[in-house]
Enzyme design. Structure first.
Site, PDB file in Angstrom:
ATOM      1  N   GLU A 182       8.182  -4.587   2.591  1.00  0.00           N
ATOM      2  CA  GLU A 182       9.160  -4.335   3.650  1.00  0.00           C
ATOM      3  C   GLU A 182       9.370  -2.833   3.866  1.00  0.00           C
ATOM      4  OE1 GLU A 182       9.795  -6.682   5.525  1.00  0.00           O
ATOM      5  OE2 GLU A 182       9.118  -8.293   4.200  1.00  0.00           O
ATOM      6  N   GLU A 236       1.891  -4.976  10.202  1.00  0.00           N
ATOM      7  CA  GLU A 236       1.452  -5.575   8.945  1.00  0.00           C
ATOM      8  C   GLU A 236       0.421  -4.703   8.234  1.00  0.00           C
ATOM      9  OE1 GLU A 236       2.479  -8.139   7.145  1.00  0.00           O
ATOM     10  OE2 GLU A 236       4.102  -8.446   8.575  1.00  0.00           O
TER      11      GLU A 236
END
Length: 491
Positions: A257, A286
């Site tokens: 994260e 990502e």
């Protein structure tokens, strides 16, 4: 004011309101009282109605028609490209449908969480049927006669089709399966075992967030059922989760994260609250979370530093040296949960979801049959029968909040990360020595300068190609996996 200036001023307010909507979502996942869910659904629906009205305001069309694109610089042209795409897309979607989706997915999220906690698929299926029905309706409106899944995928990875992703998966699967077969036939490393107190895990988590460049003056870390990152610019928040028997869950959720969050924090602040002020796509997003988590965070060099941090925090462990710790971090093992999957099997989890959700959107798979389809496919792909729904069809939050088309971007991110890592190793020759000291700052600076700072300035594949110096493909990722796990398992 010129038409361009008026449009940018209008867009600035729209972007600000969108950030408010995101903050409501963060609050719902972290600190909102359970009993507030029905009211929150109304709030989210009301705000979505305002945002949809702004995104489809006829004045936006008038401003776009009045602007001479040839008079704009590259930044202005990029801003206009995003607004044109958004306007063309949102004007196809009726306001009542957009509002209904916002209300339903806000409510559905809590129902999914209850169902997952109780392993009660039946509790969630009626709501999921509503979500799927509305997403099919939205896809039909957006597709305008084209492929329904492509229309939804456009939200997360513009200018990419399901056919392209399917072809990429077809190329990846044989090498992944072959590597998995070789690894599973070898002796597995000793796993880390024991109890690791939450307070100690969160202390290490904070150190990892700082090491990977998270600016806590413009963010915070909370706990959530499903870790996520939220926000952009000056307010970017993340969550992690803790399982006292599995500290890697917490540590690598945090690093993952932080990859998302630092991308947002490092975008040029000149783009704040403009169409360029957020990550350009979820695949590119990502790529940052996955390269932070895997190529950097799970490397032999960095885990040797992390081993010392674990010893300092928790004392002696059953894994007694840095090499054994590295092997435990990267242990390939059968498992149910995508977010906990090793690098070898992770993309196979994504392929399963990609195929199932394409069928759901197309109507060739109905929600009532989803659990059976999931369990059958999982057993075929992983050789393990799903034991409980929380480890199967209920494990991911995405479908409950209507994120159809999102899953393939996880694998696109892995592919992009493989390309970036190949270029990064050439650009930062001292990488391994730095990581062994727990210092990825040179690598992070390269990612910041070559990718993150640009925000939405370039198209997704273009920003990867510019950073790497070559067009992205799955080959660098597959080569990296073969080399890493071939060495680790002696295969």
């Amino acid at each position: 004011m010129s038409a361009f200036d008026e449009l940018m001023a209008f867009q600035h307010q729209t972007e600000a309101l969108s950030q408010v909507a995101g903050r409501l979502g963060w609050d719902q996942e972290t600190v909102m009282p359970r009993g507030a869910a029905p009211q929150r659904a109304e709030e989210m629906g009301a705000l979505e109605a305002v945002l949809h009205a702004r995104r489809t305001d006829p004045r936006v069309g008038d401003w776009l028609a009045a602007i001479d694109d040839g008079a704009l610089d590259a930044v202005g042209a990029a801003k206009l490209r995003h607004i044109r795409r958004s306007y063309a897309r949102n004007t196809k979607l009726p306001e009542d449908l957009a509002t209904a989706l916002a209300k339903l997915t806000s409510r559905s999220q809590g129902i999914w969480a209850e169902a997952r906690a109780n392993n009660d698929v039946a509790h969630f299926l009626p709501t999921l049927k509503e979500v799927v029905a509305l997403k099919r309706e939205a896809a039909a409106a957006l597709a305008d006669g084209g492929d329904l899944y492509d229309a939804l995928l456009e939200d997360y990875e513009p200018s990419t089709s399901a056919a392209e992703i399917g072809a990429m998966f077809d190329r990846m699967r044989p090498r992944l399966v072959a590597l998995l077969d070789r690894v599973m036939g070898a002796t597995a490393p000793t796993p880390l075992s024991g109890q690791f107190a939450e307070v100690g895990q969160l202390r290490v988590s904070d150190k990892l967030a700082a090491a990977f460049g998270y600016n806590s003056d413009h963010g915070r870390i909370d706990k959530a059922v499903h870790p996520f990152s939220s926000g952009s610019g000056l307010d970017v928040r993340i969550t992690t989760r803790v399982a006292e028997h599995d500290p890697f869950n917490c540590f690598y959720s945090t690093i993952h994260e932080v990859g998302h969050a630092t991308y947002e924090q490092n975008i040029d602040h000149a783009y704040l609250l403009t169409p360029l002020g957020e990550g350009v796509s979820m695949g590119v997003h990502e790529s940052q979370s996955r390269i932070y988590e895997n190529q950097l965070g799970r490397s032999r060099a960095f885990t040797s530093w992390l081993f010392g941090q674990m010893q300092d925090q928790f004392g002696a462990m059953n894994v007694t040296d840095p090499e054994a710790f590295y092997r435990a971090v990267n242990r390939v093992h059968p498992g149910y949960i995508r977010t906990e999957a090793d690098e070898v099997q992770y993309n196979l989890h994504v392929m399963l979801r990609f195929d199932l959700e394409r069928q759901l959107v197309a109507g060739t798979l109905e929600v009532d049959d989803l659990e059976a389809a999931w369990n059958q496919r999982f057993a075929a792909d992983f050789g393990v029968a799903v034991d409980v729904p929380a480890n199967g069809v209920l494990q991911d939050v995405h479908w409950s909040v209507g994120l159809f088309g999102y899953f393939p971007t996880y694998s696109l991110g892995n592919v992009y990360a493989g390309c970036l890592y190949q270029a990064l190793r050439k650009a930062v020759p001292e990488l391994e020595a730095d990581l062994a000291k727990g210092d990825p700052s040179a690598a992070l600076a390269w990612l910041r300068d070559n990718l993150q700072t640009h925000g939405g300035l370039y198209e997704p594949r273009d920003v990867i190609a510019r950073a790497c110096g070559f067009e992205p493909s799955e080959a660098p990722l597959l080569d990296y996996l073969d080399a890493k796990f071939g060495d680790l398992y002696g295969v």
